[in-house]
Write a protein that holds these residues in place. Sequence first.
Motif, mmCIF file in Angstrom:
data_model
loop_
_atom_site.group_PDB
_atom_site.id
_atom_site.type_symbol
_atom_site.label_atom_id
_atom_site.label_comp_id
_atom_site.label_asym_id
_atom_site.label_seq_id
_atom_site.Cartn_x
_atom_site.Cartn_y
_atom_site.Cartn_z
ATOM 1 N N ARG A 54 0.835 -1.206 0.000
ATOM 2 C CA ARG A 54 0.000 0.000 0.000
ATOM 3 C C ARG A 54 0.869 1.255 0.000
ATOM 4 N NH1 ARG A 54 -2.342 3.737 3.211
ATOM 5 N NH2 ARG A 54 -1.153 3.025 5.008
ATOM 6 N N LYS A 57 2.343 1.872 -3.323
ATOM 7 C CA LYS A 57 1.352 2.458 -4.236
ATOM 8 C C LYS A 57 1.136 3.943 -3.975
ATOM 9 C CE LYS A 57 -1.117 -1.836 -5.088
ATOM 10 N NZ LYS A 57 -2.384 -2.579 -4.894
ATOM 11 N N PHE A 62 2.350 6.465 -9.232
ATOM 12 C CA PHE A 62 1.440 5.328 -9.292
ATOM 13 C C PHE A 62 0.055 5.780 -9.761
ATOM 14 C CE2 PHE A 62 -1.756 2.444 -7.638
ATOM 15 C CZ PHE A 62 -1.258 1.227 -8.056
ATOM 16 N N GLU A 118 -7.364 2.866 -5.747
ATOM 17 C CA GLU A 118 -7.017 2.378 -7.078
ATOM 18 C C GLU A 118 -8.286 1.857 -7.742
ATOM 19 O OE1 GLU A 118 -4.291 -1.028 -7.280
ATOM 20 O OE2 GLU A 118 -4.537 -1.246 -5.127
ATOM 21 N N ILE A 124 -5.632 3.612 -1.150
ATOM 22 C CA ILE A 124 -4.183 3.833 -1.160
ATOM 23 C C ILE A 124 -3.814 4.897 -0.128
ATOM 24 C CG2 ILE A 124 -2.219 4.590 -2.546
ATOM 25 C CD1 ILE A 124 -3.820 3.627 -5.011
#
Length: 163
Positions: A54, A57, A62, A118, A124
């Motif tokens: 996590r 990300k 990202f 996401e 995230i």
Amino acid sequence: MDQWDFKKWRKKLGINQVAAGEMLGLSRGAVQNWENEIRPVPRSVELACLELLRRWKQRPEFGPVTLLYADGPVLQADTIPHSDLVLRCEPHPDNESAVSRVARLRESLNLHMAFIAEDDGTVIWSCPELLQECDARERGYSRRTEIEAPISTGGRSRRGHRP
């Protein structure tokens, strides 16, 4: 998490066994034992891997991601008219774009809730993390240095002592 899941996690992050061990606060030997099925991957390591993924990300590049926010209090649906629901969703190509948008929104709105997810709905950036990141950026600092710190899994360190 089995050996294959662990290895997929490591490959997704683009790290070798040594780096994986360092990120988890453990030795390369522990990683090798899991990947060779000598020992099962402990639940604490599985949870640490999920958190590290996590955080990975949360990199600025990202994406794509979706920014979800409310510009008013989110109340129980039966206490306000349906036309007044205030949750908004915005697609963004990456985290950098979404976090910058939150920073701009904070200048003109009283954000009651904001988070970045996401495409599959996995969060995230939670609301507190996102607002802290915006505050840190205002001060010329980013949480990225904090994100790259290792997570202790409670196992033995390389020197055989508990962390």
